[in-house]
Design a protein around this motif. Structure first.
Motif, PDB file in Angstrom:
ATOM      1  N   LEU A 177      58.215  -7.730 -14.878  1.00 54.58           N
ATOM      2  CA  LEU A 177      57.836  -9.098 -15.287  1.00 54.58           C
ATOM      3  C   LEU A 177      58.395 -10.554 -14.593  1.00 54.58           C
ATOM      4  O   LEU A 177      57.518 -11.397 -14.411  1.00 54.58           O
ATOM      5  CB  LEU A 177      58.855  -8.840 -16.630  1.00 54.58           C
ATOM      6  N   GLU A 178      58.810 -10.017 -13.766  1.00 49.31           N
ATOM      7  CA  GLU A 178      58.940 -11.158 -12.838  1.00 49.31           C
ATOM      8  C   GLU A 178      57.989 -11.476 -11.536  1.00 49.31           C
ATOM      9  O   GLU A 178      56.975 -12.715 -11.090  1.00 49.31           O
ATOM     10  CB  GLU A 178      60.321 -10.592 -11.180  1.00 49.31           C
ATOM     11  N   LEU A 180      54.599 -10.652 -12.440  1.00 52.09           N
ATOM     12  CA  LEU A 180      53.444 -10.878 -13.565  1.00 52.09           C
ATOM     13  C   LEU A 180      53.998 -12.537 -13.389  1.00 52.09           C
ATOM     14  O   LEU A 180      52.718 -13.145 -13.058  1.00 52.09           O
ATOM     15  CB  LEU A 180      53.541 -10.599 -14.861  1.00 52.09           C
ATOM     16  N   ALA A 181      55.642 -13.129 -13.262  1.00 51.17           N
ATOM     17  CA  ALA A 181      55.387 -14.625 -13.505  1.00 51.17           C
ATOM     18  C   ALA A 181      55.111 -15.240 -12.632  1.00 51.17           C
ATOM     19  O   ALA A 181      54.317 -16.196 -12.573  1.00 51.17           O
ATOM     20  CB  ALA A 181      56.694 -14.380 -14.484  1.00 51.17           C
ATOM     21  N   LYS A 182      55.146 -14.348 -11.412  1.00 52.03           N
ATOM     22  CA  LYS A 182      55.325 -15.079 -10.378  1.00 52.03           C
ATOM     23  C   LYS A 182      53.533 -15.468  -9.703  1.00 52.03           C
ATOM     24  O   LYS A 182      52.545 -16.423  -8.967  1.00 52.03           O
ATOM     25  CB  LYS A 182      56.048 -14.800  -8.539  1.00 52.03           C
ATOM     26  N   ARG A 183      53.048 -14.216 -10.076  1.00 46.62           N
ATOM     27  CA  ARG A 183      51.788 -14.676  -9.479  1.00 46.62           C
ATOM     28  C   ARG A 183      50.689 -14.637 -10.425  1.00 46.62           C
ATOM     29  O   ARG A 183      49.945 -15.419  -9.709  1.00 46.62           O
ATOM     30  CB  ARG A 183      51.403 -12.487  -9.890  1.00 46.62           C
ATOM     31  N   PHE A 184      51.084 -15.106 -11.836  1.00 49.30           N
ATOM     32  CA  PHE A 184      49.830 -16.222 -12.866  1.00 49.30           C
ATOM     33  C   PHE A 184      50.540 -17.577 -12.555  1.00 49.30           C
ATOM     34  O   PHE A 184      49.595 -18.600 -12.999  1.00 49.30           O
ATOM     35  CB  PHE A 184      49.843 -15.958 -14.413  1.00 49.30           C
ATOM     36  N   ALA A 185      51.635 -17.798 -13.293  1.00 42.59           N
ATOM     37  CA  ALA A 185      52.757 -18.929 -13.413  1.00 42.59           C
ATOM     38  C   ALA A 185      52.719 -19.664 -11.790  1.00 42.59           C
ATOM     39  O   ALA A 185      53.529 -20.843 -11.761  1.00 42.59           O
ATOM     40  CB  ALA A 185      53.419 -18.862 -14.104  1.00 42.59           C
ATOM     41  N   LYS A 186      52.653 -18.822 -10.642  1.00 43.28           N
ATOM     42  CA  LYS A 186      52.705 -19.435  -9.302  1.00 43.28           C
ATOM     43  C   LYS A 186      54.586 -20.145  -8.863  1.00 43.28           C
ATOM     44  O   LYS A 186      55.690 -19.665  -9.406  1.00 43.28           O
ATOM     45  CB  LYS A 186      51.850 -20.558  -8.615  1.00 43.28           C
ATOM     46  N   GLU A 187      54.409 -21.371  -8.950  1.00 44.56           N
ATOM     47  CA  GLU A 187      56.150 -22.333  -8.502  1.00 44.56           C
ATOM     48  C   GLU A 187      56.696 -22.436 -10.215  1.00 44.56           C
ATOM     49  O   GLU A 187      58.198 -21.635  -9.826  1.00 44.56           O
ATOM     50  CB  GLU A 187      55.537 -23.068  -7.781  1.00 44.56           C
ATOM     51  N   LYS A 188      55.922 -22.531 -10.653  1.00 52.18           N
ATOM     52  CA  LYS A 188      56.416 -22.880 -11.710  1.00 52.18           C
ATOM     53  C   LYS A 188      57.433 -21.383 -12.591  1.00 52.18           C
ATOM     54  O   LYS A 188      58.251 -21.118 -12.719  1.00 52.18           O
ATOM     55  CB  LYS A 188      55.570 -22.967 -13.464  1.00 52.18           C
ATOM     56  N   GLY A 189      56.297 -20.865 -12.031  1.00 54.06           N
ATOM     57  CA  GLY A 189      56.637 -19.190 -13.341  1.00 54.06           C
ATOM     58  C   GLY A 189      58.101 -18.455 -11.901  1.00 54.06           C
ATOM     59  O   GLY A 189      59.847 -18.604 -12.674  1.00 54.06           O
ATOM     60  N   LYS A 191      60.755 -20.295 -10.566  1.00 52.61           N
ATOM     61  CA  LYS A 191      61.656 -20.937 -11.411  1.00 52.61           C
ATOM     62  C   LYS A 191      62.004 -20.853 -12.143  1.00 52.61           C
ATOM     63  O   LYS A 191      63.425 -20.425 -12.399  1.00 52.61           O
ATOM     64  CB  LYS A 191      61.137 -22.811 -11.804  1.00 52.61           C
ATOM     65  N   ALA A 192      61.232 -20.239 -13.320  1.00 55.05           N
ATOM     66  CA  ALA A 192      61.461 -20.041 -14.673  1.00 55.05           C
ATOM     67  C   ALA A 192      62.203 -18.779 -14.413  1.00 55.05           C
ATOM     68  O   ALA A 192      63.011 -18.688 -14.999  1.00 55.05           O
ATOM     69  CB  ALA A 192      60.309 -19.368 -15.379  1.00 55.05           C
ATOM     70  N   ILE A 193      61.763 -17.623 -13.443  1.00 55.68           N
ATOM     71  CA  ILE A 193      62.608 -16.193 -13.349  1.00 55.68           C
ATOM     72  C   ILE A 193      64.114 -16.602 -12.489  1.00 55.68           C
ATOM     73  O   ILE A 193      64.842 -16.230 -13.073  1.00 55.68           O
ATOM     74  CB  ILE A 193      61.585 -15.950 -13.002  1.00 55.68           C
ATOM     75  N   ILE A 198      69.810 -16.781 -13.191  1.00 56.61           N
ATOM     76  CA  ILE A 198      70.785 -17.675 -13.244  1.00 56.61           C
ATOM     77  C   ILE A 198      72.043 -17.225 -14.827  1.00 56.61           C
ATOM     78  O   ILE A 198      73.076 -17.101 -14.926  1.00 56.61           O
ATOM     79  CB  ILE A 198      70.480 -18.623 -12.684  1.00 56.61           C
ATOM     80  N   TRP A 199      70.881 -17.748 -16.223  1.00 56.87           N
ATOM     81  CA  TRP A 199      71.621 -17.771 -17.170  1.00 56.87           C
ATOM     82  C   TRP A 199      72.031 -16.367 -17.680  1.00 56.87           C
ATOM     83  O   TRP A 199      73.251 -16.094 -18.684  1.00 56.87           O
ATOM     84  CB  TRP A 199      70.470 -18.036 -18.068  1.00 56.87           C
TER      85      TRP A 199
END
Length: 338
Positions: A177-178, A180-189, A191-193, A198-199
């Motif tokens: 999932l990490e 995929l998030a970095k690949r499709f959402a780039k910088e926003k992905g 930061k979200a990951i 952290i949470w």
């Protein structure tokens, strides 16, 4: 949120199919009587209020005099609207996390309270459903028992294992999932990951700090007992409706039937388990071949099941929606947040 309101009429489709298929008229449902309907609604509302009291109890134990007890109860009852309009067992916890954080609680502590709430709920429901599955198995309803047991064991085991492992292992977002998030959402992905990891680390830290304490064990036990009581009233609601049709069923059998149906309704197929829960009760009580719905005389019929669905779903959904909008989703002045 609007899509959830639109989704409610969709839940009527299985009801209409059942009514047409088995020639259930509106007068058949109305023949149940006003008092059984009111009694079932009251039983269902007691179930929801007990859930709310449990949530308020957990919140007060971990956050002190954090908020009005009655408001916390109302928020938790309102959060059930999400469960009613979601094709899964989970959903309500995101509302309470949002509310607690909005009121000033730290995200990790808000998540911990929500997790404690939902885990005790799932554990109690799971145990009752497993009991129902075992009884169905012993009665020879093998297909029904298999569905109930498979659903109950998987959901209950997953939640309990994750809950107790969180005190020994720090969970992070899976690499798949990490990536995929970095690949499709780039910088926003990215930061979200990072924020999610952290949470999750903070939640696991809280789990290590709290799970081994005698106070948390006491909170878990009392919350679990509250959950058992609330699910019991859910089962009793069907007993009351069934009495209106002349079908006599005792409280224990009614609870087992409803919890078996609840397990089937938790399959992520229909919104709010519509159709699945009704099928589950009929199949469980009448010990039917699940692919042949002929019902012999002297046993519970579809009108009672449809009446139960109206009393425990369509009436409470209006109440939970009003509480959700009024309390959980309302704006909080800055002076009230802490």
């Amino acid at each position: 949120m609007n899509w959830r309101i639109i989704a409610i009429p969709i839940t009527l489709i299985p009801i209409f199919i059942i009514a047409i298929q088995f020639d259930i008229q509106i007068e058949d449902v109305l023949a149940i009587g006003i008092f059984p309907f009111i009694g079932a609604i009251v039983a269902m509302m007691i179930k929801l209020v007990l859930q709310g009291i449990k949530f308020a109890y957990i919140t007060r134990k971990y956050l002190g005099d954090f908020d009005s007890f009655l408001k916390l109860v109302g928020v938790r009852v309102g959060s059930e609207f999400i469960k009613f309009t979601t094709p899964m067992f989970i959903g309500a916890e995101f509302v309470v996390i949002y509310y607690l954080h909005k009121k000033g609680a730290k995200p990790a502590k808000s998540a911990w309270i929500a997790i404690m709430d939902i885990v005790t709920e799932v554990f109690a429901a799971g145990l009752l459903s497993i009991m129902a599955g075992i009884i169905a198995l012993l009665s020879g309803a093998y297909v029904v028992a298999a569905v109930i047991l498979a659903t109950s064991v998987i959901i209950t085991s997953l939640w309990m294992v994750m809950f107790f492992l969180s005190s020994k292992h720090t969970f992070q977002v899976p690499k798949v999932l990490e990536n995929l998030a970095k690949r499709f959402a780039k910088e926003k992905g990215t930061k979200a990951i990072e924020k999610t990891n952290i949470w999750m680390e903070e939640v696991c830290t809280m789990s290590r700090e709290n799970l081994k304490t005698s106070e948390s064990k006491k909170i878990f036990t009392i919350s679990f007992l509250f959950s058992l009581a609330s699910w019991s009233f859910y089962g009793i609601s069907f007993m009351i409706i069934a009495m209106g049709t002349g079908f006599v069923i005792n409280a224990f059998d009614s609870i087992m039937a409803v919890m078996g149906a609840n397990a089937i309704g938790n399959l992520p197929i229909t919104i709010g388990g519509s159709g699945l829960a009704e099928f589950g009760i009929i199949a469980y009580i009448n010990n039917l071949d699940p692919f042949a719905f002929e019902i012999s005389e002297g046993v519970v019929a579809w009108d009672a099941v449809i009446g139960w669905r109206i009393a425990t779903y369509y009436v409470p959904i209006v109440i939970t929606w009003l509480l959700l909008v009024k309390l959980a989703l309302s704006k909080i002045p800055k002076s009230q947040s802490s």
